[in-house]
Design a protein around this motif. Sequence first.
Motif, PDB file in Angstrom:
ATOM      1  N   LEU A 233       0.851  -1.206   0.000  1.00  0.00           N
ATOM      2  CA  LEU A 233       0.000   0.000   0.000  1.00  0.00           C
ATOM      3  C   LEU A 233       0.886   1.255   0.000  1.00  0.00           C
ATOM      4  O   LEU A 233       1.866   1.317   0.737  1.00  0.00           O
ATOM      5  CB  LEU A 233      -0.873  -0.022   1.271  1.00  0.00           C
ATOM      6  N   ASP A 234       0.533   2.249  -0.824  1.00  0.00           N
ATOM      7  CA  ASP A 234       1.317   3.489  -0.839  1.00  0.00           C
ATOM      8  C   ASP A 234       1.072   4.278   0.452  1.00  0.00           C
ATOM      9  O   ASP A 234       0.083   4.065   1.157  1.00  0.00           O
ATOM     10  CB  ASP A 234       0.954   4.331  -2.067  1.00  0.00           C
ATOM     11  N   ALA A 235       1.995   5.222   0.729  1.00  0.00           N
ATOM     12  CA  ALA A 235       1.956   5.946   2.008  1.00  0.00           C
ATOM     13  C   ALA A 235       0.651   6.722   2.190  1.00  0.00           C
ATOM     14  O   ALA A 235       0.093   6.751   3.291  1.00  0.00           O
ATOM     15  CB  ALA A 235       3.148   6.889   2.103  1.00  0.00           C
ATOM     16  N   HIS A 236       0.155   7.341   1.120  1.00  0.00           N
ATOM     17  CA  HIS A 236      -1.064   8.140   1.275  1.00  0.00           C
ATOM     18  C   HIS A 236      -2.247   7.274   1.695  1.00  0.00           C
ATOM     19  O   HIS A 236      -3.035   7.644   2.557  1.00  0.00           O
ATOM     20  CB  HIS A 236      -1.394   8.870  -0.030  1.00  0.00           C
ATOM     21  N   ASN A 237      -2.365   6.117   1.064  1.00  0.00           N
ATOM     22  CA  ASN A 237      -3.474   5.232   1.430  1.00  0.00           C
ATOM     23  C   ASN A 237      -3.254   4.609   2.805  1.00  0.00           C
ATOM     24  O   ASN A 237      -4.219   4.322   3.520  1.00  0.00           O
ATOM     25  CB  ASN A 237      -3.693   4.166   0.356  1.00  0.00           C
ATOM     26  N   PHE A 238      -1.998   4.411   3.169  1.00  0.00           N
ATOM     27  CA  PHE A 238      -1.727   3.928   4.532  1.00  0.00           C
ATOM     28  C   PHE A 238      -2.251   4.956   5.551  1.00  0.00           C
ATOM     29  O   PHE A 238      -3.017   4.624   6.461  1.00  0.00           O
ATOM     30  CB  PHE A 238      -0.222   3.686   4.741  1.00  0.00           C
ATOM     31  N   PHE A 239      -1.845   6.216   5.376  1.00  0.00           N
ATOM     32  CA  PHE A 239      -2.254   7.233   6.361  1.00  0.00           C
ATOM     33  C   PHE A 239      -3.763   7.490   6.325  1.00  0.00           C
ATOM     34  O   PHE A 239      -4.361   7.811   7.351  1.00  0.00           O
ATOM     35  CB  PHE A 239      -1.459   8.527   6.158  1.00  0.00           C
ATOM     36  N   SER A 240      -4.351   7.337   5.153  1.00  0.00           N
ATOM     37  CA  SER A 240      -5.803   7.526   5.074  1.00  0.00           C
ATOM     38  C   SER A 240      -6.511   6.518   5.995  1.00  0.00           C
ATOM     39  O   SER A 240      -7.384   6.888   6.792  1.00  0.00           O
ATOM     40  CB  SER A 240      -6.264   7.366   3.615  1.00  0.00           C
ATOM     41  N   GLY A 241      -6.107   5.259   5.925  1.00  0.00           N
ATOM     42  CA  GLY A 241      -6.705   4.252   6.806  1.00  0.00           C
ATOM     43  C   GLY A 241      -6.314   4.459   8.260  1.00  0.00           C
ATOM     44  O   GLY A 241      -7.117   4.239   9.179  1.00  0.00           O
ATOM     45  N   TYR A 242      -5.074   4.930   8.455  1.00  0.00           N
ATOM     46  CA  TYR A 242      -4.576   5.092   9.826  1.00  0.00           C
ATOM     47  C   TYR A 242      -5.394   6.149  10.593  1.00  0.00           C
ATOM     48  O   TYR A 242      -5.512   6.080  11.819  1.00  0.00           O
ATOM     49  CB  TYR A 242      -3.090   5.469   9.787  1.00  0.00           C
ATOM     50  N   ALA A 243      -5.957   7.115   9.866  1.00  0.00           N
ATOM     51  CA  ALA A 243      -6.781   8.139  10.534  1.00  0.00           C
ATOM     52  C   ALA A 243      -7.996   7.497  11.197  1.00  0.00           C
ATOM     53  O   ALA A 243      -8.406   7.895  12.303  1.00  0.00           O
ATOM     54  CB  ALA A 243      -7.226   9.195   9.526  1.00  0.00           C
ATOM     55  N   GLU A 244      -8.580   6.498  10.538  1.00  0.00           N
ATOM     56  CA  GLU A 244      -9.734   5.820  11.156  1.00  0.00           C
ATOM     57  C   GLU A 244      -9.264   4.996  12.363  1.00  0.00           C
ATOM     58  O   GLU A 244      -9.998   4.861  13.356  1.00  0.00           O
ATOM     59  CB  GLU A 244     -10.451   4.921  10.135  1.00  0.00           C
ATOM     60  N   MET A 245      -8.049   4.471  12.295  1.00  0.00           N
ATOM     61  CA  MET A 245      -7.504   3.759  13.466  1.00  0.00           C
ATOM     62  C   MET A 245      -7.312   4.733  14.629  1.00  0.00           C
ATOM     63  O   MET A 245      -7.610   4.414  15.785  1.00  0.00           O
ATOM     64  CB  MET A 245      -6.184   3.076  13.117  1.00  0.00           C
ATOM     65  N   LEU A 246      -6.806   5.921  14.295  1.00  0.00           N
ATOM     66  CA  LEU A 246      -6.606   6.946  15.322  1.00  0.00           C
ATOM     67  C   LEU A 246      -7.945   7.282  15.995  1.00  0.00           C
ATOM     68  O   LEU A 246      -8.040   7.415  17.217  1.00  0.00           O
ATOM     69  CB  LEU A 246      -6.024   8.184  14.634  1.00  0.00           C
ATOM     70  N   LYS A 247      -8.965   7.398  15.171  1.00  0.00           N
ATOM     71  CA  LYS A 247     -10.318   7.644  15.700  1.00  0.00           C
ATOM     72  C   LYS A 247     -10.730   6.511  16.643  1.00  0.00           C
ATOM     73  O   LYS A 247     -11.250   6.768  17.738  1.00  0.00           O
ATOM     74  CB  LYS A 247     -11.295   7.757  14.529  1.00  0.00           C
ATOM     75  N   HIS A 248     -10.476   5.271  16.239  1.00  0.00           N
ATOM     76  CA  HIS A 248     -10.826   4.135  17.104  1.00  0.00           C
ATOM     77  C   HIS A 248     -10.033   4.191  18.411  1.00  0.00           C
ATOM     78  O   HIS A 248     -10.540   3.822  19.473  1.00  0.00           O
ATOM     79  CB  HIS A 248     -10.575   2.808  16.379  1.00  0.00           C
TER      80      HIS A 248
END
Length: 353
Positions: free
Chosen positions: A162-177
């Motif tokens: 996965l490219d970095a942008h898509n990694f961080f995009s998903g990571y934001a939802e993890m941060l929310k969790h």
Amino acid sequence: MNKQEVILCEGLANSLERAVGQCPHDKLFILTDECTHRLCLPLLKDVEAVRGAAEIVIAPGDAHKNLATLASVWQVLSDGGATRHSLLLNLGGGMVTDLGGFAASTFKRGIAYINLPTTLLAMVDAAVGGKTGINFNGLKNEIGAFSPAASVLIETEFLRSLDAHNFFSGYAEMLKHGLISTPEHWAELLTFDTECIDYGRLKQMVGRSVQVKENIVREDPLERGIRKALNLGHTVGHAFESLALAEERPVLHGYAVAWGLVCELYLSFRKTGFPKERMQQTVHFIRQNYGVFPFDCKSYDRLYELMQHDKKNTAGVINFTLLKDIGEIAINQTADRDGIFEAFDFYREVMGI
Ligand code: GLY
């Protein structure tokens, strides 16, 4: 709503054999977009349970998450002789799992489907929890249904490419969790080395993140109450996403959510007593990893107007999910225009605009 089984794969082939085996079917269809058809489908070639499945390939990207693409999926199902006892396997990011889930839940009044998400955003959010749908009339996810997958298979090996942008995009939802669950989970997310990813550790954190969502969805599958916790960061985030799109500088969903979290943690600090230090630590992480979405005070009214049209509102009153502290959720909060503009001021100051 039926319960869906979420499986953290220890070997994709075995998990897929088992999941498909648990769904008796007369015919199997696999939905991919052009990217996952090329890059991910070949990884399933040795899985006996999916051999001979009919393939449905759609164009990638949110712009194609529409009625025409949905109709094309129904068409292939129909032409391919799908019956109410057929099974659809959705292999892709959130666009594929949302649209495929909706296609399955409407074809012949509903056939079973399995989600096999390939992006971090889909693994921790889109593919889990039974929300399916398409965009319509310029509005995101305007048409859809709550309809859970029979199984969601989380194979974190897909994340290695996965490219970095898509990694961080998903990571934001993890941060929310993290923010809506426990200080421990929040802290491990803030201290995770995102530059040199330990995929073993990431897999464990993805497992915990999905568990946070699953627990909430189990309690409130139809978003009557506590599921609104999952909207943290999204009231402002969706406005940023829409403004960015209108100004032809689109941003990934998770980035908009991360910037939305900055504003909504400030509102939480002001209105529900969220601790200042925890707000500052989270904002620092976001600024370091997501950069900044720039806007000036001339955009405040437009952002406010976009927030007034959010589908989470009731009778035009802007609905926020805020926090009293990490894991202490306050749903159905409101803020007036001045309070929201103050949050925009905070965002611009703290993000260095
Ligand atoms: N993406 C938020 C939810 O599934 O409720």
